[in-house]
Design a protein around this motif. Structure first.
Motif, PDB file in Angstrom:
ATOM      1  N   HIS A 180      67.144 -27.027 -15.167  1.00 42.71           N
ATOM      2  CA  HIS A 180      67.866 -26.143 -16.077  1.00 42.71           C
ATOM      3  C   HIS A 180      69.289 -26.598 -16.334  1.00 42.71           C
ATOM      4  O   HIS A 180      69.905 -26.185 -17.300  1.00 42.71           O
ATOM      5  N   ALA A 181      69.821 -27.397 -15.474  1.00 43.73           N
ATOM      6  CA  ALA A 181      71.202 -27.853 -15.623  1.00 43.73           C
ATOM      7  C   ALA A 181      71.236 -29.366 -15.488  1.00 43.73           C
ATOM      8  O   ALA A 181      70.317 -29.978 -14.980  1.00 43.73           O
ATOM      9  N   CYS A 222      75.611 -16.814 -10.827  1.00 45.42           N
ATOM     10  CA  CYS A 222      75.397 -18.012 -11.644  1.00 45.42           C
ATOM     11  C   CYS A 222      74.114 -18.731 -11.232  1.00 45.42           C
ATOM     12  O   CYS A 222      73.305 -19.116 -12.079  1.00 45.42           O
ATOM     13  N   ASP A 230      71.138 -16.765 -12.282  1.00 41.81           N
ATOM     14  CA  ASP A 230      70.913 -16.917 -13.723  1.00 41.81           C
ATOM     15  C   ASP A 230      70.240 -18.248 -14.034  1.00 41.81           C
ATOM     16  O   ASP A 230      69.332 -18.315 -14.864  1.00 41.81           O
ATOM     17  N   LEU A 231      70.679 -19.302 -13.383  1.00 42.02           N
ATOM     18  CA  LEU A 231      70.044 -20.613 -13.595  1.00 42.02           C
ATOM     19  C   LEU A 231      68.588 -20.597 -13.137  1.00 42.02           C
ATOM     20  O   LEU A 231      67.710 -21.100 -13.835  1.00 42.02           O
ATOM     21  N   ASP A 285      66.460 -19.026 -15.576  1.00 41.05           N
ATOM     22  CA  ASP A 285      66.574 -19.658 -16.895  1.00 41.05           C
ATOM     23  C   ASP A 285      67.350 -18.779 -17.878  1.00 41.05           C
ATOM     24  O   ASP A 285      67.026 -18.708 -19.060  1.00 41.05           O
ATOM     25  N   LYS A 313      70.464 -18.952 -19.329  1.00 35.74           N
ATOM     26  CA  LYS A 313      71.620 -19.787 -19.623  1.00 35.74           C
ATOM     27  C   LYS A 313      72.754 -18.983 -20.270  1.00 35.74           C
ATOM     28  O   LYS A 313      73.930 -19.207 -19.977  1.00 35.74           O
ATOM     29  N   LEU A 347      76.487 -18.950 -18.773  1.00 34.19           N
ATOM     30  CA  LEU A 347      77.642 -19.391 -19.549  1.00 34.19           C
ATOM     31  C   LEU A 347      78.659 -18.275 -19.722  1.00 34.19           C
ATOM     32  O   LEU A 347      79.877 -18.527 -19.681  1.00 34.19           O
TER      33      LEU A 347
END
Length: 89
Positions: free
Chosen positions: A9-10, A35, A38-39, A42, A44, A48
């Motif tokens: 994902h990152a 954070c 959230d990652l 998925d 995003k 952010l």
């Protein structure tokens, strides 16, 4: 397992890289956990959003520190001018 999930994902190679980057950026533990969650999910946009909020916080801190420096510089300048004036008398 989590490392592989997060890395897809990152643009990081592992969970620890992301965590270390968030720590280095001054994020608190609650923000870091959110954070990473959230990652993992998925999400995003939420990730952010958290980063942008933290950036805004850091910018406010920078502006406050700049004001403090300005006040200090003003005081230093006044005191130096006052000292110079006394020497000339």
């Amino acid at each position: 397992m989590l490392d592989k999930e997060l890395s897809k994902h990152a643009c990081y190679c592992c969970f620890e890289d992301i965590r270390n980057n968030l720590i280095d950026a001054g994020c608190d533990e609650i923000t870091i956990k959110q954070c990473l969650e959230d990652l993992k999910n998925d999400n995003k946009a939420s990730f952010l959003n958290l980063l942008h909020k933290h950036r805004e916080y850091l910018m406010q801190d920078i502006h406050q520190k700049q004001k403090q420096l300005d006040y200090l510089d003003f005081l230093i300048c006044k005191l130096e001018k006052c000292s110079e004036g006394k020497k000339e008398v």
